[in-house]
Design an enzyme around this catalytic site. Structure first.
Site, PDB file in Angstrom:
ATOM      1  N   ASP A 187      -7.870  -5.085  -0.179  1.00  0.00           N
ATOM      2  CA  ASP A 187      -8.375  -5.800  -1.352  1.00  0.00           C
ATOM      3  C   ASP A 187      -8.148  -7.300  -1.264  1.00  0.00           C
ATOM      4  OD1 ASP A 187      -9.289  -3.566  -2.954  1.00  0.00           O
ATOM      5  OD2 ASP A 187      -7.209  -2.963  -2.885  1.00  0.00           O
TER       6      ASP A 187
ATOM      7  N   HIS B 112       0.844  -1.194   0.000  1.00  0.00           N
ATOM      8  CA  HIS B 112       0.000   0.000   0.000  1.00  0.00           C
ATOM      9  C   HIS B 112       0.873   1.235   0.000  1.00  0.00           C
ATOM     10  CE1 HIS B 112      -3.130   2.856   1.061  1.00  0.00           C
ATOM     11  NE2 HIS B 112      -3.978   1.940   0.635  1.00  0.00           N
TER      12      HIS B 112
HETATM   13  N1  ACO Z   1       4.254  -7.751  -5.059  1.00  0.00           N
HETATM   14  C1  ACO Z   1       5.602  -7.789  -5.169  1.00  0.00           C
HETATM   15  N2  ACO Z   1       6.418  -6.734  -4.994  1.00  0.00           N
HETATM   16  C2  ACO Z   1       5.825  -5.556  -4.705  1.00  0.00           C
HETATM   17  C3  ACO Z   1       4.424  -5.427  -4.559  1.00  0.00           C
HETATM   18  C4  ACO Z   1       3.625  -6.593  -4.748  1.00  0.00           C
HETATM   19  N3  ACO Z   1       2.294  -6.547  -4.623  1.00  0.00           N
HETATM   20  N4  ACO Z   1       4.101  -4.147  -4.258  1.00  0.00           N
HETATM   21  C5  ACO Z   1       5.275  -3.490  -4.210  1.00  0.00           C
HETATM   22  N5  ACO Z   1       6.308  -4.322  -4.467  1.00  0.00           N
HETATM   23  C6  ACO Z   1       7.744  -3.996  -4.417  1.00  0.00           C
HETATM   24  C7  ACO Z   1       8.195  -3.166  -5.614  1.00  0.00           C
HETATM   25  O1  ACO Z   1       8.654  -3.980  -6.663  1.00  0.00           O
HETATM   26  C8  ACO Z   1       9.278  -2.323  -5.014  1.00  0.00           C
HETATM   27  O2  ACO Z   1      10.424  -3.132  -4.869  1.00  0.00           O
HETATM   28  P1  ACO Z   1      11.916  -2.481  -4.954  1.00  0.00           P
HETATM   29  O3  ACO Z   1      12.008  -1.524  -3.774  1.00  0.00           O
HETATM   30  O4  ACO Z   1      12.842  -3.635  -4.849  1.00  0.00           O
HETATM   31  O5  ACO Z   1      11.987  -1.764  -6.286  1.00  0.00           O
HETATM   32  C9  ACO Z   1       8.765  -2.028  -3.594  1.00  0.00           C
HETATM   33  O6  ACO Z   1       7.927  -3.154  -3.266  1.00  0.00           O
HETATM   34  C10 ACO Z   1       7.976  -0.719  -3.473  1.00  0.00           C
HETATM   35  O7  ACO Z   1       6.956  -0.733  -4.453  1.00  0.00           O
HETATM   36  P2  ACO Z   1       6.277   0.575  -5.091  1.00  0.00           P
HETATM   37  O8  ACO Z   1       5.565   0.192  -6.338  1.00  0.00           O
HETATM   38  O9  ACO Z   1       7.311   1.657  -5.171  1.00  0.00           O
HETATM   39  O10 ACO Z   1       5.246   0.971  -3.945  1.00  0.00           O
HETATM   40  P3  ACO Z   1       4.040   1.981  -4.102  1.00  0.00           P
HETATM   41  O11 ACO Z   1       3.775   2.506  -2.745  1.00  0.00           O
HETATM   42  O12 ACO Z   1       4.292   2.956  -5.193  1.00  0.00           O
HETATM   43  O13 ACO Z   1       2.842   1.044  -4.603  1.00  0.00           O
HETATM   44  C11 ACO Z   1       0.962  -0.382  -4.662  1.00  0.00           C
HETATM   45  C12 ACO Z   1       1.811   0.605  -3.829  1.00  0.00           C
HETATM   46  C13 ACO Z   1       0.566   0.225  -6.029  1.00  0.00           C
HETATM   47  C14 ACO Z   1      -0.308  -0.699  -3.900  1.00  0.00           C
HETATM   48  C15 ACO Z   1       1.790  -1.692  -4.899  1.00  0.00           C
HETATM   49  O14 ACO Z   1       2.160  -2.241  -3.654  1.00  0.00           O
HETATM   50  C16 ACO Z   1       1.054  -2.721  -5.743  1.00  0.00           C
HETATM   51  O15 ACO Z   1       1.117  -2.670  -6.977  1.00  0.00           O
HETATM   52  N6  ACO Z   1       0.316  -3.684  -5.078  1.00  0.00           N
HETATM   53  C17 ACO Z   1      -0.451  -4.675  -5.789  1.00  0.00           C
HETATM   54  C18 ACO Z   1      -1.760  -4.074  -6.248  1.00  0.00           C
HETATM   55  C19 ACO Z   1      -2.752  -3.848  -5.102  1.00  0.00           C
HETATM   56  O16 ACO Z   1      -2.953  -4.704  -4.262  1.00  0.00           O
HETATM   57  N7  ACO Z   1      -3.365  -2.655  -5.118  1.00  0.00           N
HETATM   58  C20 ACO Z   1      -4.351  -2.264  -4.130  1.00  0.00           C
HETATM   59  C21 ACO Z   1      -3.894  -1.073  -3.371  1.00  0.00           C
HETATM   60  S1  ACO Z   1      -5.004  -0.716  -2.046  1.00  0.00           S
HETATM   61  C22 ACO Z   1      -6.268   0.168  -2.723  1.00  0.00           C
HETATM   62  O17 ACO Z   1      -6.222   0.719  -3.783  1.00  0.00           O
HETATM   63  C23 ACO Z   1      -7.467   0.198  -1.934  1.00  0.00           C
END
Ligand code: ACO
Length: 426
Positions: free
Chosen positions: A365, A308
């Site tokens: 979610d 998140h």
């Molecule tokens: N699975 C695997 N790796 C992940 C995931 C995941 N679900 N989410 C983040 N990471 C990793 C990234 O690859 C990154 O790794 P790094 O530091 O080695 O490059 C690190 O964790 C940080 O990720 P970001 O994308 O920079 O985090 P951000 O805060 O921008 O994104 C988000 C948050 C979009 C929710 C992301 O975690 C994601 O895509 N999750 C899956 C989709 C999801 O469940 N969305 C629902 C969000 S809640 C809502 O909308 C109500």
């Protein structure tokens, strides 16, 4: 230099610029950079707005580190377990929790507006079979402005409240109709004897003149899901609503944009993606393979329902839904196959260094997908359910923006990296 200011030094010239620090009621202090360009001649760059407060707001507060969420100062745990979605909706709109009488009146006002103009059926008819309900919903919400053009004046408070009530009352009916049309099923009109959430489940499941069993625990679970989604400060869809509202567009246009923004799988589409991903994984034996894919830097695969932008320790909404999932597992016929896969992923992710180090916990979610699946709500309706929950928040944020006299049209700047002016080859 004032105490409550921050100084920026341009190391190229040695010039110093002061910017005021504004104190919120709670949460990190905020540097007011509204005059940054005027004073320095430079823009600021903040990809994805990770450090930028785009507005002042009194509605919702999140402390991502502490896993705290409050609507108008009330903790989400209290609202989700002791109050109903309509209580939370009233609170978001009217700034106070309702008395019994206020709640009854509010409920009545919404019931009176829950039917939609019969001519709108032509709109539903125009969509192809199997159209995604979100496609129908976003169009139908914008179309409300054409069917209810009597109250569109945003400078008249009575018309503002009329629009707010209409949107909140009609979205469940539109949502249910969207689904029924997408499946070629006869539409079911609202039943005024039923409560808000019960009525929606009824419109989704019933057949004309047919009996439909709605278990109280199902209605309660869906009501909790709505409450947990009701607002979440300046998330992507709310920001979309505010940006559109800042142009003075009416709320039907603004909410319709919110529906579009929420559709994406990084936002409201995530709960549908959770179930699709669990189905794709297919078996507990495949979990390790997919965990490895999620951890592989060269693989774009992400575990849906994990991580998140704001909550970096735990999502308080996920904690509430985890308990609800366990309660439902005991009382309803949950797809144990998917649940087994989900449980294994959850267990690994909570202990695996990759996920722990990056604070990737199960989000709302992850659990809402499993619960909606248990409620036999079709996957393509998951984002629609999110919209129904989030609508009061969007409306409250829209009203708040309208009330702020110094509101400006949203018009961000950019870091231009394109070509310089090119000479056309004649
Ligand atoms: N699975 C695997 N790796 C992940 C995931 C995941 N679900 N989410 C983040 N990471 C990793 C990234 O690859 C990154 O790794 P790094 O530091 O080695 O490059 C690190 O964790 C940080 O990720 P970001 O994308 O920079 O985090 P951000 O805060 O921008 O994104 C988000 C948050 C979009 C929710 C992301 O975690 C994601 O895509 N999750 C899956 C989709 C999801 O469940 N969305 C629902 C969000 S809640 C809502 O909308 C109500």
């Amino acid at each position: 230099m004032a105490n409550n200011s921050i100084t920026v030094i341009d190391n190229r010239t040695g010039n110093k610029f002061d910017f005021p620090i504004v104190q919120p009621t709670i949460g990190p202090d905020v540097v007011d950079i509204s005059s940054f360009y005027k004073n320095t001649g430079m823009f600021t760059f903040d990809r994805g707005f990770t450090s930028t407060a785009s507005c002042r707001s009194n509605i919702t507060y999140i402390d991502g580190g502490a896993g705290k969420l409050m609507y108008r100062g009330y903790d989400i745990g209290y609202l989700a377990t002791k109050k109903t979605f309509l209580d939370a909706t009233y609170l978001l709109l009217h700034k106070e929790l309702p008395t019994k009488e206020q709640l009854d009146n509010f409920n009545l006002e919404l019931k009176k507006r829950s039917f939609i103009n019969e001519s709108m059926k032509k709109l539903f008819d125009a969509f192809p079979d199997n159209a995604h309900p979100m496609a129908i919903l976003s169009s139908a919400v914008a179309a409300l402005s054409a069917f209810y053009s009597d109250s569109l004046d945003m400078d008249t408070p009575e018309e503002v409240i009329e629009m707010a009530h209409r949107i909140i009352a009609k979205i469940p009916t539109i949502a249910a109709f969207s689904y029924r049309y997408s499946k070629g099923l006869p539409v079911i009109y609202p039943d005024l004897d039923k409560g808000f959430t019960e009525n929606f489940l009824y419109m989704l499941r019933a057949y004309p003149h047919g009996y439909v069993e709605l278990k109280p625990i199902e209605v309660e679970a869906l009501d909790t899901i709505f409450t947990l989604h009701a607002d979440h400060e300046q998330n992507a869809s709310t920001t979309a609503v505010r940006v559109v509202a800042s142009t003075q567009a009416h709320p039907y246009a603004a909410v319709s944009s919110g529906v579009g923004a929420l559709w994406g799988r990084a936002h409201g589409g995530a709960n549908e993606s959770v179930i699709r991903q669990l189905e794709m994984i297919g078996s507990v034996d495949n979990v390790d393979k997919f965990i490895a894919k999620a951890k592989d830097k060269n693989d774009p695969f992400r575990l849906m329902g994990f991580g998140h932008r704001v909550y970096k320790n735990f999502d308080p909404r996920a904690t509430i839904l985890k308990e609800l999932r366990d309660k439902l597992t005991d009382e309803l016929d949950i797809d144990s196959h998917l649940l087994e896969i989900a449980n294994k992923i959850e267990k690994i992710a909570l202990s695996d260094e990759y996920f722990v180090k990056r604070h990737l916990y199960p989000n709302i979610d992850f659990y809402s997908g499993l619960i909606l699946n248990a409620l036999r709500i079709p996957k393509e309706m998951f984002a629609v359910i999110f919209v129904m929950g989030r609508t009061p928040g969007w409306i409250a944020q829209w009203v708040e923006l309208k009330e702020q006299k110094d509101m400006k049209i949203a018009r961000p700047r950019q870091l231009y990296l394109g070509p310089l002016e090119r000479t056309p080859k004649s």
